[in-house]
Design an enzyme around this catalytic site. Structure first.
Site, short mmCIF file in Angstrom:
data_model
loop_
_atom_site.label_atom_id
_atom_site.label_comp_id
_atom_site.label_asym_id
_atom_site.label_seq_id
_atom_site.Cartn_x
_atom_site.Cartn_y
_atom_site.Cartn_z
N SER A 199 25.13 81.92 34.41
CA SER A 199 25.32 82.45 35.75
C SER A 199 24.16 82.04 36.66
O SER A 199 23.92 80.85 36.83
CB SER A 199 25.48 83.98 35.68
N GLU A 324 36.81 83.49 34.76
CA GLU A 324 35.55 83.85 35.43
C GLU A 324 35.70 85.07 36.34
O GLU A 324 34.82 85.93 36.40
CB GLU A 324 35.04 82.66 36.25
N HIS A 417 33.39 86.08 32.76
CA HIS A 417 32.01 85.70 33.08
C HIS A 417 31.03 86.50 32.23
O HIS A 417 31.07 87.72 32.17
CB HIS A 417 31.76 85.98 34.56
#
Length: 507
Positions: A199, A324, A417
């Site tokens: 990230s 995601e 994610h």
């Protein structure tokens, strides 16, 4: 190993002074070593300075405080009792229990957290298993976050008080310089450094590839779910800074004095309001805190740098998760994952491309397709842009992580994610990682983790993630899919990729 030898091995002479660590998790560890001067007082919002040397042995058995941030339990974030301080610029080293006769590959991890949260001490990113099992030296660090690390206050500088930009990225470079000076003393090879992150950590590593002053400090990059379009020019960045000051009740006239004195907690509170309540609706698809394309420290937008062949020509692995956007739609509502935000995003960034992109998502504006658009806009599509550009200049591999334990599937998250953190570090036995397999699938998750870890470790040792993983190119676009059973796909989501053609986001 005798007790005397073990104790001697735990005291290491660094360029700044001696440090003493401890054994933990079958490894030797050193925690909380200063890699830069405390960024407080006159050094608040300034570029990092070298740490002061010390003569006595420094106790390096505990992690340093996390950067100021809000309590955030998501993926092992800060709890109410987590120590936090502006004096946070410390680095951690984990090495195998038995010293090696030859220098070991070095893995440097940048934590994620939207540039507002996280730490090198997050339990889900415990590197003891990766270091011991992979026979590598693992490094992590804390760097400045939020308004103190990723906001452009230069317009408010005065002759008495000057502010710098991109200080959080500069902290990361200072940490890499520390690695170059000192990692040999811990058994690591300063000539074989792989940077990796997830990230915002992956975005950090990706951006460092585009910063001239970081050249030569690392030799490979392994990027998990970066947000490559999330870097902005001074105009947009200064607008965000003005919004933050407004939330603090600070006018431009007294901004310099206020920024020097405002308590860190007040900055964190205002930053949280900005990033959660204002920017997601006013600027859908943008992040409140991100690298600033200032023309000097960061000369070009990262995607432009890759497309022009001006990013570091080092081997790179880059990939994203299959789902995601679901994490944000359900737990952290900051992405354009609903119709109102998506329509505004295109209206403000590329109205002429709206219909072209939407055509790639049959069923829109239903929630499933809206969530997919949000995740693809911020993570997947710009990552494809980077992969196809870098493949023209250096060895590049692409992946998609599709595996989701039953707990994530039941929660409606899928392979969302951040779930690859437990896989890459092999931390399914504790904390957030343990929760991911509480409904079963522990053995399968461990198998997927082993394959994902092995790819990272092979990449760190050899510069390639493995013989069964072909390079990415703009012709075949071969992509590794990590799942219960791994596979190679040619140009996955081809129609969707073409639908995004020409979209540039908030640049």
């Amino acid at each position: 190993m005798s007790t005397a030898t073990a104790e001697a091995d735990l005291t290491v002479q660094t360029a700044e002074g001696p440090v003493r660590g401890k054994t933990a998790g079958g490894t030797r560890t050193w925690r909380g070593i200063p890699y830069a001067a405390p960024p407080i007082g006159e050094l608040r919002l300034r570029l990092p300075r070298p740490p002061a040397p010390w003569r006595d042995v420094l106790d390096a058995t505990d992690f340093g405080p996390w950067a100021p941030q809000r309590t955030r339990r998501l993926l092992g974030g800060a709890s109410p009792g987590t120590p936090r301080s502006e004096n946070c610029l410390t680095i951690n080293v984990t090495a195998p229990m038995q010293p090696s006769g030859d220098p070991l590959p070095v893995l440097v991890f940048f934590h994620g957290g939207a540039f507002t949260s996280g730490s090198g001490a997050m339990g889900i990113a415990d590197g003891s298993g990766l270091s011991a099992g992979g026979n590598v030296v693992l490094v992590s660090m804390n760097y400045r976050l939020g308004a103190l690390g990723f906001m452009d206050f230069r317009p408010y500088s005065t002759p008495e008080r000057t502010f710098d930009v991109n200080v959080g990225l500069a902290d990361q470079i200072a940490a890499l310089e520390w690695v170059r000076r000192n990692i040999a003393a811990f058994g690591g090879d300063p000539g074989n450094v792989t940077i990796f992150g997830e990230s915002a950590g992956a975005m950090s590593a990706l951006t460092l590839m585009c910063i001239p002053s970081a050249a030569g400090l690392f030799h490979r990059a392994f990027l998990q779910s970066p947000a490559p379009s999330s870097a902005y020019g001074p105009e947009l960045a200064s607008g965000f800074a003005s919004e933050l000051l407004g939330l603090l009740g600070v006018g431009s006239g007294g901004a310099a004095e206020a920024l020097a004195e405002i308590p860190a907690n007040a900055l964190v509170d205002a930053a949280t309001q900005l990033s959660k309540k204002i920017i997601p609706d006013a600027y859908p698809g943008a992040l409140s805190f991100a690298p600033v394309v200032d023309g000097s420290f960061l000369p070009l937008h990262p995607i432009d740098a890759f497309e022009q062949g001006r990013a570091a020509a080092v081997p790179m692995v880059i990939g994203t998760m299959e789902n995601e956007g679901t994490l944000f739609e359900k737990l952290d509502d900051v992405l354009p994952t609903n119709q109102a935000r998506i329509e505004k995003m295109f209206e403000l960034t590329a109205p002429g491309l709206r219909d072209q992109v939407i055509a790639g998502y049959r069923g829109y504006p239903h929630k499933k397709q809206a969530v997919e658009i949000g995740g693809d806009a911020v993570f997947w599509h710009p990552s494809i842009q980077v992969a196809q550009a870098h493949a023209e200049h250096a060895a590049t591999w692409s992946y998609r992580f599709d595996y989701a334990p039953r707990t994530a599937r039941v929660a409606g998250l899928g392979a969302t994610h951040g779930l690859d953190l437990a896989a890459v570090f092999g931390t399914y036995d504790s904390g957030p990682g343990k929760n991911l397999v509480r409904l079963g699938n522990k053995r399968t998750a461990a198998n997927v983790a082993h394959r994902f870890q092995s790819a990272l470790l092979r990449f760190a040792r050899t510069g390639a993630p493995g013989p069964m993983w072909p390079k990415y190119d703009q012709t075949s676009r071969r992509t590794k899919i990590f799942d219960r059973y791994d596979r190679i796909e040619l140009d996955p989501r081809a129609s969707r990729r073409k639908a995004w053609d020409g979209y540039r986001g908030w640049r």
